[in-house]
Design an enzyme around this catalytic site. Structure first.
Site, PDB file in Angstrom:
ATOM      1  N   LYS A  13       0.822  -1.215   0.000  1.00  0.00           N
ATOM      2  CA  LYS A  13       0.000   0.000   0.000  1.00  0.00           C
ATOM      3  C   LYS A  13       0.862   1.275   0.000  1.00  0.00           C
ATOM      4  CE  LYS A  13      -2.737   0.943   3.714  1.00  0.00           C
ATOM      5  NZ  LYS A  13      -2.654   2.321   4.222  1.00  0.00           N
ATOM      6  N   ASP A 301       2.602  -0.740  11.966  1.00  0.00           N
ATOM      7  CA  ASP A 301       1.270  -1.164  11.512  1.00  0.00           C
ATOM      8  C   ASP A 301       0.950  -2.606  11.903  1.00  0.00           C
ATOM      9  OD1 ASP A 301       0.826   1.309  10.426  1.00  0.00           O
ATOM     10  OD2 ASP A 301       1.499   0.750   8.422  1.00  0.00           O
ATOM     11  N   LYS A 328      -3.478   6.585  15.279  1.00  0.00           N
ATOM     12  CA  LYS A 328      -3.755   5.886  14.017  1.00  0.00           C
ATOM     13  C   LYS A 328      -5.261   5.959  13.732  1.00  0.00           C
ATOM     14  CE  LYS A 328       0.456   4.868  13.060  1.00  0.00           C
ATOM     15  NZ  LYS A 328       1.113   5.519  11.927  1.00  0.00           N
TER      16      LYS A 328
END
Ligand code: S3P
Length: 414
Positions: A13, A301, A328
């Site tokens: 991504k 992440d 986040k």
């Protein structure tokens, strides 16, 4: 039920976003193969199209013709994507393009001052809701950017690099060396080395041709599948063409240290990025280790899924220096604590992290994903371990970053 097979994942991504942003600056056609078409990357594609960038998509292959950025007719919706918002703000401020940015409820609570301050210091005229979205760029930067304080955010670094590419004068951006470096690698692949000592130094240059790349598989998405394999008896998997950038494989290094059986083979360099095939298998003797300091950045992440692994390992995992997790898509420290605590795990929340003692019997509860894709996928994997029927349940929110999540699991669960 176990997991078995060989898979190939859609492109990373972070690299997908960057390929689009750099493609948008180049006045030639570029080809991006194996791009991620998750919601976050789609937000970038739509925003660029609204700004007059020609993007054609056919079977996960993008053809992009850049160098034609114009002010959009209406506001740009960043949806849930922090990377789109921050990198797009940098790109537009660098090119002096007027635009208004909005986002969903979650994104509207995430700090944008970290981008707005250096851009404003470099002469941009930007109005915001007290450093949060909605944000409007009235005019772009007029002089070089100077960021002396080392940023710990790759989004800030990349946003400022994109802005710097619109200025004649050289900008200087200091950064923590553990932040992901896909922008620097990409520019180097395009023939522009922006590394100068400890800093990034960049200015406006002309790219004489487009690029033609294929994006390696997303390591953050692979982490969910790898965790399931490690936890479910009898499982094994090979993931081919996976990103193996040394600033993104914190999760792999940590679980190896915890005793997970992982084997990396066929390492090679593709379009400047390290790529490999990864083999993982069921690993019954996991022991917890600590995750603190700068190492947190390289696994930022993956902490939700790492927390799930910690519940199944011997000993205690202390995750610290991870306050950034509170900023986040949701407050991930709170979301992990809330759900694990409900399941009667031995878990404690701290100001800057979480402490998990493995080995408690966990009870099924209704999971609250707090609208966060990675919290949802992490607990889906735990649910899969506790209760085999999960595989039938589709997880819409996975579309934010991993639209193939459910399909991939379906293909490998036997
Ligand atoms: C990203 C950087 C990280 C990461 C995010 C993607 C990027 O955020 O959490 O999912 O593509 O640059 P920060 O830069 O805010 O740490």
């Amino acid at each position: 039920m176990k997991i078995e097979g060989l898979i190939y994942l859609r492109g990373d991504k972070s690299i997908s976003h960057r390929a689009l942003f750099f493609g948008a600056l180049i006045k030639h056609t570029s080809i991006i193969k194996n791009i991620s078409l998750c919601n976050d990357v789609t937000a970038t594609i739509n925003a660029l199209r609204q700004c007059n960038i020609n993007i054609k998509i056919k079977n996960n292959i993008v053809e992009i013709l850049g160098g034609t950025l114009k002010s959009p007719n209406s506001f740009l919706n960043m949806h849930n994507s922090g990377t789109t918002a921050r990198l797009m703000l940098g790109l537009m401020a660098g090119q002096n393009i007027r635009a208004k940015f909005v986002g969903d409820n979650s994104l509207s609570l995430r700090p944008m001052g970290r981008i707005l301050k250096p851009l404003t210091n470099a002469g941009a005229n930007i109005i915001s809701n007290d450093s949060f979205l909605p944000i409007e760029i009235l005019s772009g930067i007029t002089k070089s950017i100077v960021l002396k304080e080392k940023t710990k955010s790759a989004q800030v670094k990349s946003s400022l690099i994109l802005a710097a590419l619109g200025q004649k004068e050289k900008s200087k951006i200091c950064y923590n060396k553990f932040t992901r470096n896909h922008s620097e690698i990409f520019l180097d692949y395009l023939g522009y080395n922006v590394l100068e000592g400890d800093a990034i130094v960049a200015h406006n240059i002309q790219f004489n041709q487009g690029f033609n790349i294929s994006i390696p598989g997303d390591i953050s998405n692979a982490a969910f599948i790898i965790a399931a394999v490690i936890l479910i008896p009898g499982s094994s998997i090979t993931i081919t063409n996976l990103l193996n950038n040394n600033l993104r494989n914190g999760f792999i290094n940590l679980i190896k240290e915890m005793g997970a059986y992982i084997h990396i083979k066929n390492s090679s360099l593709k379009y400047g990025e390290q790529v490999c095939d990864l083999y993982a298998e069921y690993s019954p003797n996991l022991k917890n280790i600590n995750l603190t300091g700068d190492k947190v950045i390289t696994a930022i992440d993956e902490i939700p899924i790492l927390a799930i692994l910690a519940t199944q390992a011997k000993g205690t995992m202390v995750i610290d220096d991870a306050k950034e997790l509170r900023m986040k898509e949701t407050d991930r420290i709170r979301a992990i604590f809330y759900n694990l605590n409900n399941m009667q795990a031995n878990v404690r929340e701290t100001d800057s992290g979480i402490v998990i003692k493995g080995g408690n019997k966990l009870y099924n509860t209704i999971i609250n994903d707090f609208g966060d894709h990675r919290i949802a996928m992490a607990f889906y994997i735990l649910d899969l371990l506790l209760n085999n029927e999960t595989i039938n349940k589709k997880l819409e929110i996975a579309n934010v970053s991993f639209p193939e999540f459910h399909q991939t699991l379906k293909e490998v669960v036997v």
